[in-house]
Design an enzyme around this catalytic site. Structure first.
Site, PDB file in Angstrom:
ATOM      1  N   HIS A  39       0.776  -1.278  -0.071  1.00  0.00           N
ATOM      2  CA  HIS A  39       0.184   0.385  -0.071  1.00  0.00           C
ATOM      3  C   HIS A  39       0.896   0.710  -0.025  1.00  0.00           C
ATOM      4  O   HIS A  39       1.018   1.139   0.249  1.00  0.00           O
ATOM      5  CB  HIS A  39      -0.655   0.120   1.133  1.00  0.00           C
ATOM      6  CG  HIS A  39      -1.646   1.194   1.725  1.00  0.00           C
ATOM      7  ND1 HIS A  39      -1.544   2.437   2.449  1.00  0.00           N
ATOM      8  CD2 HIS A  39      -2.808   1.366   0.840  1.00  0.00           C
ATOM      9  CE1 HIS A  39      -2.874   3.018   2.236  1.00  0.00           C
ATOM     10  NE2 HIS A  39      -3.141   2.786   0.972  1.00  0.00           N
ATOM     11  N   GLU A  66       0.642  -0.642  -4.767  1.00  0.00           N
ATOM     12  CA  GLU A  66      -0.769   0.225  -4.846  1.00  0.00           C
ATOM     13  C   GLU A  66       0.008   1.711  -4.761  1.00  0.00           C
ATOM     14  O   GLU A  66       1.343   1.944  -3.884  1.00  0.00           O
ATOM     15  CB  GLU A  66      -1.505  -0.235  -4.199  1.00  0.00           C
ATOM     16  CG  GLU A  66      -2.255   0.665  -3.660  1.00  0.00           C
ATOM     17  CD  GLU A  66      -3.278   2.717  -2.845  1.00  0.00           C
ATOM     18  OE1 GLU A  66      -4.097   2.541  -3.168  1.00  0.00           O
ATOM     19  OE2 GLU A  66      -2.339   2.663  -2.697  1.00  0.00           O
ATOM     20  N   HIS A  81      -0.227  10.896  -2.039  1.00  0.00           N
ATOM     21  CA  HIS A  81      -1.895  10.420  -1.437  1.00  0.00           C
ATOM     22  C   HIS A  81      -2.555  11.876  -1.070  1.00  0.00           C
ATOM     23  O   HIS A  81      -3.840  11.999  -1.617  1.00  0.00           O
ATOM     24  CB  HIS A  81      -1.330   9.813  -0.018  1.00  0.00           C
ATOM     25  CG  HIS A  81      -3.219   9.428   0.254  1.00  0.00           C
ATOM     26  ND1 HIS A  81      -3.456   9.906   1.438  1.00  0.00           N
ATOM     27  CD2 HIS A  81      -4.007   7.872   0.437  1.00  0.00           C
ATOM     28  CE1 HIS A  81      -5.018  10.047   1.946  1.00  0.00           C
ATOM     29  NE2 HIS A  81      -4.642   8.233   0.806  1.00  0.00           N
ATOM     30  N   GLU A 149      -4.451   3.745  -8.476  1.00  0.00           N
ATOM     31  CA  GLU A 149      -5.571   4.419  -7.387  1.00  0.00           C
ATOM     32  C   GLU A 149      -5.796   6.055  -8.507  1.00  0.00           C
ATOM     33  O   GLU A 149      -4.874   6.799  -7.811  1.00  0.00           O
ATOM     34  CB  GLU A 149      -5.859   5.077  -6.203  1.00  0.00           C
ATOM     35  CG  GLU A 149      -6.980   5.008  -5.834  1.00  0.00           C
ATOM     36  CD  GLU A 149      -7.229   5.861  -4.001  1.00  0.00           C
ATOM     37  OE1 GLU A 149      -6.492   4.654  -3.785  1.00  0.00           O
ATOM     38  OE2 GLU A 149      -8.014   5.978  -4.009  1.00  0.00           O
TER      39      GLU A 149
END
Ligand code: G3P
Ligand code: CA
Length: 290
Positions: A39, A66, A81, A149
């Site tokens: 992650h 990810e 992020h 993402e």
């Protein structure tokens, strides 16, 4: 009339499935161990979403990483992020007058000046916020696979098309990458649907846990339903598996963010296909004995 009949049949099917599938049997869906997905990279051990974090995952032998993709003021895709640069860089020091330091308000050249490693530890001083292009090249170099993402797509109109274009330019939309190495996910169902409509060959994931009644609609454009582990049950995983996704295979489930052995074993018993974790070594070890 027809729509009402289909809805009634779907509800009946779901009710039957719920009765037929005991949560404890969920693992019977597949004998495969879940994939372990690092992650934001191996983010317990290196600063999240940096090249160092994916290198750390590679060093640990982890094949899936990810990340989170957003866009700068001048249109460069970058891997970060938060929608602000504040938490994971030294932006406050370098650009003190630019509060609230939103990614979308800084140029790529300005972001390239920032230290994205010192906040995590002195060993990582000088790490940078990677552009998506730099990031893709490192993932390829490391022979890793990517769960990409699209973060905050409402802030970046057209980011789906732009991301797909970059992926294509980098060779990530050929048959081999599409079949095995790439999944694009988002918390925005609209964004996931857009990716599917633009490039139907790309496997996709929706971040969240839609109601069971809504799963037939999701199955039209997403291959995965990826919920927070706290909202999961074996029954829910089995219900997701009962639907066929847009590529003709059962929809899958990847749970996040699982950072301890006990939880990893619990979600594995539920039958998940992937475990998204900051500590991929811990999860892999836990699953090797499950
Ligand atoms: O991939 C799952 C996870 O990344 C979703 O949450 O906030 O860490 O992007 P977040
Ligand atoms: Ca993410």
């Amino acid at each position: 009339m027809y729509a009402r009949a289909v809805a009634a049949m779907t509800t009946a099917l779901l009710a039957t499935l719920t009765l037929l599938i005991p949560a404890s049997d969920a693992r019977a869906h597949t004998s495969r161990q879940p994939s372990v997905i690092a992650h934001r990279g191996a983010s317990a051990y290196a600063p999240e979403n940096t090249l160092a974090a994916i290198d750390k995952a590679a060093e640990l032998g982890i094949g899936w990483v990810e990340n989170d993709v957003q866009r700068t003021k001048d249109g460069e895709l970058v891997v970060i992020h938060d929608d602000s640069l504040r938490r994971t860089t030294n932006v406050k020091k370098v650009f003190p007058g630019r509060s609230p330091w939103k990614v979308k308000d800084f140029t790529a050249a300005e972001i390239a000046r920032l230290d994205a490693g010192s906040w995590f530890g002195p060993a990582y001083a000088g790490a940078r916020v990677p552009t998506l292009k730099q990031y893709m090249r490192r993932v390829e170099h490391n022979h890793q696979n990517l769960l990409l993402e699209i973060k905050n797509p409402q802030l970046y109109p057209g980011i789906e098309q732009q991301t797909l274009k970059l992926l294509g330019n980098e060779g990530w939309l050929d048959r081999q990458h599409l079949a095995r190495r790439l999944i694009v996910q988002s918390f925005s169902a609209d964004s996931v649907r857009t990716v599917h409509d633009l490039k139907p060959g790309v496997r996709t994931g929706f971040l969240g846990s839609p109601s069971v009644a809504d799963l037939p609609a999701y199955a039209k454009f997403t291959d995965q339903i990826n919920p927070s582990y706290g909202s999961l049950s074996g029954t829910y995983v089995s219900l997701v598996h009962a639907f066929t996704g847009p590529h003709g295979r059962p929809m899958e489930v990847a749970a996040w963010t699982v950072n301890d052995a006990a939880t990893a074993r619990t979600v594995a018993r539920y039958g998940v296909d992937g475990v998204i974790t900051n500590k991929p070594d811990v999860v892999r070890q836990a699953l090797s004995g499950s």
